[in-house]
Design a protein around this motif. Sequence first.
Motif, short mmCIF file in Angstrom:
data_model
loop_
_atom_site.label_atom_id
_atom_site.label_comp_id
_atom_site.label_asym_id
_atom_site.label_seq_id
_atom_site.Cartn_x
_atom_site.Cartn_y
_atom_site.Cartn_z
N ARG A 1 0.84 -1.21 0.00
CA ARG A 1 0.00 0.00 0.00
C ARG A 1 0.87 1.25 0.00
N VAL A 2 1.91 1.26 0.82
CA VAL A 2 2.81 2.42 0.87
C VAL A 2 3.48 2.61 -0.49
N LEU A 3 3.98 1.53 -1.06
CA LEU A 3 4.68 1.63 -2.35
C LEU A 3 3.76 2.17 -3.43
N ALA A 4 2.52 1.66 -3.47
CA ALA A 4 1.58 2.09 -4.50
C ALA A 4 1.25 3.57 -4.34
N ARG A 5 1.11 4.01 -3.10
CA ARG A 5 0.76 5.42 -2.89
C ARG A 5 1.94 6.33 -3.22
N ILE A 6 3.13 5.90 -2.88
CA ILE A 6 4.31 6.70 -3.25
C ILE A 6 4.40 6.81 -4.77
N ALA A 7 4.15 5.68 -5.45
CA ALA A 7 4.22 5.67 -6.92
C ALA A 7 3.03 6.40 -7.53
N THR B 1 0.87 1.93 10.84
CA THR B 1 0.53 2.96 11.82
C THR B 1 0.30 4.36 11.23
N VAL B 2 0.81 4.61 10.03
CA VAL B 2 0.68 5.96 9.45
C VAL B 2 -0.09 5.92 8.12
N CYS B 3 0.40 5.14 7.20
CA CYS B 3 -0.24 5.07 5.88
C CYS B 3 -1.38 4.06 5.94
N LEU B 4 -2.39 4.41 6.74
CA LEU B 4 -3.49 3.48 6.99
C LEU B 4 -4.36 3.32 5.75
N GLU C 1 -7.69 5.89 6.36
CA GLU C 1 -7.39 7.30 6.61
C GLU C 1 -5.90 7.48 6.90
N PRO C 2 -5.10 7.55 5.84
CA PRO C 2 -3.67 7.73 6.05
C PRO C 2 -3.38 9.06 6.75
N LYS C 3 -2.40 9.03 7.67
CA LYS C 3 -2.05 10.25 8.42
C LYS C 3 -0.92 10.98 7.70
N CYS C 4 -1.24 11.55 6.55
CA CYS C 4 -0.20 12.15 5.70
C CYS C 4 0.52 13.29 6.41
N GLY C 5 -0.20 13.98 7.32
CA GLY C 5 0.41 15.11 8.02
C GLY C 5 1.57 14.72 8.90
N GLU C 6 1.65 13.48 9.32
CA GLU C 6 2.77 13.05 10.16
C GLU C 6 3.64 12.00 9.47
N CYS C 7 3.52 11.94 8.15
CA CYS C 7 4.25 10.90 7.41
C CYS C 7 5.66 11.36 7.04
N PRO C 8 6.68 10.57 7.34
CA PRO C 8 8.06 10.99 7.05
C PRO C 8 8.40 10.97 5.55
N VAL C 9 7.55 10.36 4.73
CA VAL C 9 7.89 10.32 3.30
C VAL C 9 6.91 11.15 2.47
N VAL C 10 6.22 12.07 3.14
CA VAL C 10 5.18 12.82 2.42
C VAL C 10 5.74 13.56 1.20
N GLU C 11 6.99 14.03 1.29
CA GLU C 11 7.55 14.79 0.16
C GLU C 11 7.82 13.91 -1.05
N HIS C 12 7.89 12.61 -0.82
CA HIS C 12 8.17 11.69 -1.93
C HIS C 12 6.91 10.99 -2.43
N CYS C 13 5.79 11.32 -1.83
CA CYS C 13 4.57 10.55 -2.10
C CYS C 13 3.71 11.24 -3.15
N SER C 14 3.30 10.49 -4.15
CA SER C 14 2.47 11.05 -5.22
C SER C 14 1.01 11.11 -4.85
N TRP C 15 0.63 10.41 -3.81
CA TRP C 15 -0.80 10.24 -3.55
C TRP C 15 -1.35 11.16 -2.48
N HIS C 16 -0.51 11.73 -1.63
CA HIS C 16 -1.03 12.35 -0.41
C HIS C 16 -2.01 13.47 -0.67
N ASP C 17 -1.88 14.18 -1.78
CA ASP C 17 -2.82 15.27 -2.02
C ASP C 17 -3.77 14.95 -3.17
S1 SF4 Z 1 2.05 10.71 2.48
FE1 SF4 Z 1 0.14 9.74 3.10
S2 SF4 Z 1 -0.40 8.38 1.40
FE2 SF4 Z 1 1.76 8.94 1.15
S3 SF4 Z 1 2.92 7.31 2.12
FE3 SF4 Z 1 2.63 8.91 3.66
S4 SF4 Z 1 0.75 8.36 4.75
FE4 SF4 Z 1 0.81 7.16 2.86
#
Ligand code: SF4
Length: 243
Positions: free
Chosen positions: A105-111, A146-149, A152-168
């Motif tokens: 799930r994390v990999l797919a959302r980052i991609a 625990t974060v990329c649920l 309801e993923p917790k994108c606001g506290e995600c350490p890879v948010v800058e690399h993630c294509s899906w968060h917004d």
């Molecule tokens: S930013 Fe959000 S959707 Fe992207 S990996 Fe983090 S929790 Fe998942």
Amino acid sequence: MLQQTQVPRVIPKFQVFLDRFPSASVCASALVADVVRAWAGLGYNRRAVNLHRTAVAVVDRHGDQLPDDLDALMGLPGIGPYTARAILTFAFGHDVGIVESNTSRVLARIAGRALPQPEAQRFADELVPEGHGWAWNQAMIDLGATVCLRREPKCGECPVVEHCSWHDSPDPAAPAHKQSTFAGSDRQGRGRLVDAMRVAPIPVDGIPAAAGWPDDPSRAHRVVDTLLADGLAVELDGTLRLP
Ligand code: SF4
């Protein structure tokens, strides 16, 4: 044990199991029935049969030690790409990525899109920082758990948010993993039959009731066929029993 069974359910069983079967050779020399009994409460009993088969193969082919080689591991019964890589990274510290429900799930959302398994595996392998495979995979699993649920993923506290294509993105590209319903399923009937066999052999005419379908013997016997095919049961003296 951790394939599709949650950690809190596994931990107490794992300790007891290891006390009982401290090595592959001890497990290999036990009856399959003993291993299936020790597996009680973990579900997916076919894994116990495969574990026993793998123990036999490890003794026969690898001198009672799990090999630290992907192809050799995947040649063992019940060990697929995920388990083989989990063993490589968590037991041997190899730099391979693991793809399971959380990390995929994390990999797919980052991609930013759903990834077919081979592509997800390649992506997972590429991301592993050299020399840090063990910690990286722990972190990826925890991130998904625990974060990329799923809902309801917790994108606001995600350490890879800058690399993630899906968060917004308003339209999730990654499909949610959905577990099939257990209640009323053939799997539930299989579980009931194995639980009954752990106690005692089941007379053939008692199979529908033991499966929980007293009014549907054809379904019960269809499920028995899958237990026989999986090596989880044998027919002997008019009964169904553990091997
Ligand atoms: S930013 Fe959000 S959707 Fe992207 S990996 Fe983090 S929790 Fe998942």
